[in-house]
Design an enzyme around this catalytic site. Sequence first.
Site, mmCIF file in Angstrom:
data_model
loop_
_atom_site.group_PDB
_atom_site.id
_atom_site.type_symbol
_atom_site.label_atom_id
_atom_site.label_comp_id
_atom_site.label_asym_id
_atom_site.label_seq_id
_atom_site.Cartn_x
_atom_site.Cartn_y
_atom_site.Cartn_z
ATOM 1 N N HIS A 62 -19.189 3.235 -5.223
ATOM 2 C CA HIS A 62 -18.175 2.564 -4.407
ATOM 3 C C HIS A 62 -18.295 2.943 -2.928
ATOM 4 C CE1 HIS A 62 -16.170 1.594 -8.219
ATOM 5 N NE2 HIS A 62 -15.495 0.686 -7.538
ATOM 6 N N LYS B 15 -12.720 4.785 -0.773
ATOM 7 C CA LYS B 15 -11.963 4.744 -2.034
ATOM 8 C C LYS B 15 -11.301 6.096 -2.293
ATOM 9 C CE LYS B 15 -12.465 3.432 -6.899
ATOM 10 N NZ LYS B 15 -11.142 2.776 -6.879
HETATM 11 N N1 LIG Z 1 -8.272 -4.340 -9.948
HETATM 12 C C1 LIG Z 1 -9.203 -4.714 -9.068
HETATM 13 O O1 LIG Z 1 -9.938 -5.699 -9.270
HETATM 14 C C2 LIG Z 1 -9.363 -3.924 -7.812
HETATM 15 C C3 LIG Z 1 -8.581 -2.816 -7.631
HETATM 16 N N2 LIG Z 1 -8.654 -2.130 -6.466
HETATM 17 C C4 LIG Z 1 -7.681 -1.053 -6.324
HETATM 18 O O2 LIG Z 1 -6.640 -1.514 -5.470
HETATM 19 C C5 LIG Z 1 -6.079 -0.431 -4.751
HETATM 20 C C6 LIG Z 1 -6.104 -0.735 -3.269
HETATM 21 O O3 LIG Z 1 -7.443 -0.793 -2.830
HETATM 22 P P1 LIG Z 1 -7.786 -1.138 -1.313
HETATM 23 O O4 LIG Z 1 -7.207 -2.436 -0.942
HETATM 24 O O5 LIG Z 1 -9.253 -0.917 -1.141
HETATM 25 O O6 LIG Z 1 -6.993 0.043 -0.571
HETATM 26 P P2 LIG Z 1 -6.391 0.065 0.913
HETATM 27 O O7 LIG Z 1 -6.147 1.503 1.238
HETATM 28 O O8 LIG Z 1 -7.243 -0.741 1.830
HETATM 29 O O9 LIG Z 1 -5.000 -0.720 0.761
HETATM 30 C C7 LIG Z 1 -3.826 -0.176 0.221
HETATM 31 C C8 LIG Z 1 -2.694 -0.604 1.136
HETATM 32 O O10 LIG Z 1 -1.461 -0.305 0.515
HETATM 33 C C9 LIG Z 1 -0.612 0.272 1.507
HETATM 34 N N3 LIG Z 1 0.451 1.007 0.874
HETATM 35 C C10 LIG Z 1 0.525 2.311 0.520
HETATM 36 N N4 LIG Z 1 1.708 2.588 -0.039
HETATM 37 C C11 LIG Z 1 2.421 1.434 -0.036
HETATM 38 C C12 LIG Z 1 3.730 1.068 -0.486
HETATM 39 N N5 LIG Z 1 4.545 1.968 -1.038
HETATM 40 N N6 LIG Z 1 4.139 -0.214 -0.318
HETATM 41 C C13 LIG Z 1 3.343 -1.126 0.251
HETATM 42 N N7 LIG Z 1 2.096 -0.846 0.707
HETATM 43 C C14 LIG Z 1 1.642 0.423 0.550
HETATM 44 C C15 LIG Z 1 -1.580 1.108 2.314
HETATM 45 O O11 LIG Z 1 -1.026 1.511 3.558
HETATM 46 P P3 LIG Z 1 -1.562 2.894 4.228
HETATM 47 O O12 LIG Z 1 -3.045 2.718 4.414
HETATM 48 O O13 LIG Z 1 -0.779 2.990 5.486
HETATM 49 O O14 LIG Z 1 -1.262 3.986 3.221
HETATM 50 C C16 LIG Z 1 -2.731 0.120 2.476
HETATM 51 O O15 LIG Z 1 -2.491 -0.788 3.533
HETATM 52 C C17 LIG Z 1 -6.888 0.802 -5.173
HETATM 53 O O16 LIG Z 1 -6.222 1.464 -6.226
HETATM 54 C C18 LIG Z 1 -8.188 0.196 -5.671
HETATM 55 O O17 LIG Z 1 -8.867 1.015 -6.579
HETATM 56 C C19 LIG Z 1 -9.505 -2.476 -5.473
HETATM 57 C C20 LIG Z 1 -10.345 -3.546 -5.631
HETATM 58 C C21 LIG Z 1 -10.342 -4.362 -6.816
HETATM 59 O O1 LIG Z 2 -11.302 0.690 -4.832
HETATM 60 C C1 LIG Z 2 -12.066 -0.285 -5.043
HETATM 61 O O2 LIG Z 2 -12.726 -0.811 -4.150
HETATM 62 C C2 LIG Z 2 -12.160 -0.814 -6.407
HETATM 63 N N1 LIG Z 2 -11.321 -0.363 -7.304
HETATM 64 C C3 LIG Z 2 -11.250 -0.761 -8.660
HETATM 65 C C4 LIG Z 2 -11.624 0.392 -9.551
HETATM 66 O O3 LIG Z 2 -11.282 1.538 -9.258
HETATM 67 O O4 LIG Z 2 -12.233 0.145 -10.607
HETATM 68 C C5 LIG Z 2 -12.022 -2.035 -8.937
HETATM 69 C C6 LIG Z 2 -13.316 -2.135 -8.198
HETATM 70 O O5 LIG Z 2 -14.201 -1.210 -8.717
HETATM 71 C C7 LIG Z 2 -13.096 -1.911 -6.694
#
Ligand SMILES: NC(=O)C1=CN([C@@H]2O[C@H](COP(=O)(O)OP(=O)(O)OC[C@H]3O[C@@H](n4cnc5c(N)ncnc54)[C@H](OP(=O)(O)O)[C@@H]3O)[C@@H](O)[C@H]2O)C=CC1
Ligand SMILES: O=C(O)C1=N[C@H](C(=O)O)C[C@H](O)C1
Length: 255
Positions: A142, A146
């Site tokens: 990744h 992350k």
């Molecule tokens: N299921 C799937 O297909 C996928 C899952 N993911 C997962 O999604 C999650 C997010 O990933 P990603 O977008 O890369 O992470 P980011 O850090 O880019 O985004 C998370 C956002 O959530 C904000 N945040 C934190 N706490 C809160 C809250 N209480 N209320 C509202 N917003 C909040 C953060 O703000 P701040 O930065 O200020 O803390 C940030 O802007 C991870 O757990 C990742 O593993 C990612 C890709 C695909």
């Molecule tokens: O944090 C990410 O980027 C991703 N998170 C998810 C995971 O933890 O499996 C999905 C994907 O791998 C991207």
Amino acid sequence: MTDEQEKVPGGAVRVGVLGARGRMGAEVCRAVDGADDLALVAAVDQGDELSAAASAEVVVDFTTPDAVMDNLRWCIERGVHAVVGTTGFTGQRLEQVRGWLADRPDVGVVIAPNFGIGAVLMMQFAARAARHFESVEIIEQHHPRKLDAPSGTATHTARLVAQARAEAGLGPAPDATRDEVSGARGADIDGVRVHAVRATGLLAHQEVLFGTLGETLTIRHDSYDRVSFMPGVLLAVRAVRQRPGLTVGLDALLD
Ligand SMILES: NC(=O)C1=CN([C@@H]2O[C@H](COP(=O)(O)OP(=O)(O)OC[C@H]3O[C@@H](n4cnc5c(N)ncnc54)[C@H](OP(=O)(O)O)[C@@H]3O)[C@@H](O)[C@H]2O)C=CC1
Ligand SMILES: O=C(O)C1=N[C@H](C(=O)O)C[C@H](O)C1
């Protein structure tokens, strides 16, 4: 009715996004905006009031493992359906969500460790292959921003593979390691070794490596762009209102 609800085209599903300024949340906002049958009514991030999402019928959560449970409880208590991509869902957390849903049987929640269609198939193929190979290891790769390791996808895959191995009566994979620098053999998830790589230039990638006498099988999936997750997210957003209770993974929706 709020100003935002008044702007929603007739029949469109009102969607709120939590984590809206994050990498995934921003992509989801664009995808919802681009869909004629969906209307983005709230884009909420750290520091914003959750009540901004109160007019949503479906909330999509891509926040952090620390934040997601409070968000989910808030949604369920208010009768708002939820689609969750945020990672960190242990068995205990899933049980907690089922408990909240028992009090709100009208609410649907979809939690998927990976919304990429190819990733879902990779997990299905890995579960199917698992009983035929004595060895298996998972290598996930990744981007370095992350927060969690191993990934939710790798953890989920390991659990599926471990379950299939147990059902087939397979014991532990052979491994003669006696002297180990801590971590060299990766994390142990239900008896399956999982290795997490973090490097600039990567987005989300996973290999499931199987081995048996004289042959190996590698099942690999690559997400090169976060748009890869959007068809799965939108599928869940459109389906969740008709799926009361908890749905884990995208498999049931794809079928
Ligand atoms: N299921 C799937 O297909 C996928 C899952 N993911 C997962 O999604 C999650 C997010 O990933 P990603 O977008 O890369 O992470 P980011 O850090 O880019 O985004 C998370 C956002 O959530 C904000 N945040 C934190 N706490 C809160 C809250 N209480 N209320 C509202 N917003 C909040 C953060 O703000 P701040 O930065 O200020 O803390 C940030 O802007 C991870 O757990 C990742 O593993 C990612 C890709 C695909
Ligand atoms: O944090 C990410 O980027 C991703 N998170 C998810 C995971 O933890 O499996 C999905 C994907 O791998 C991207």
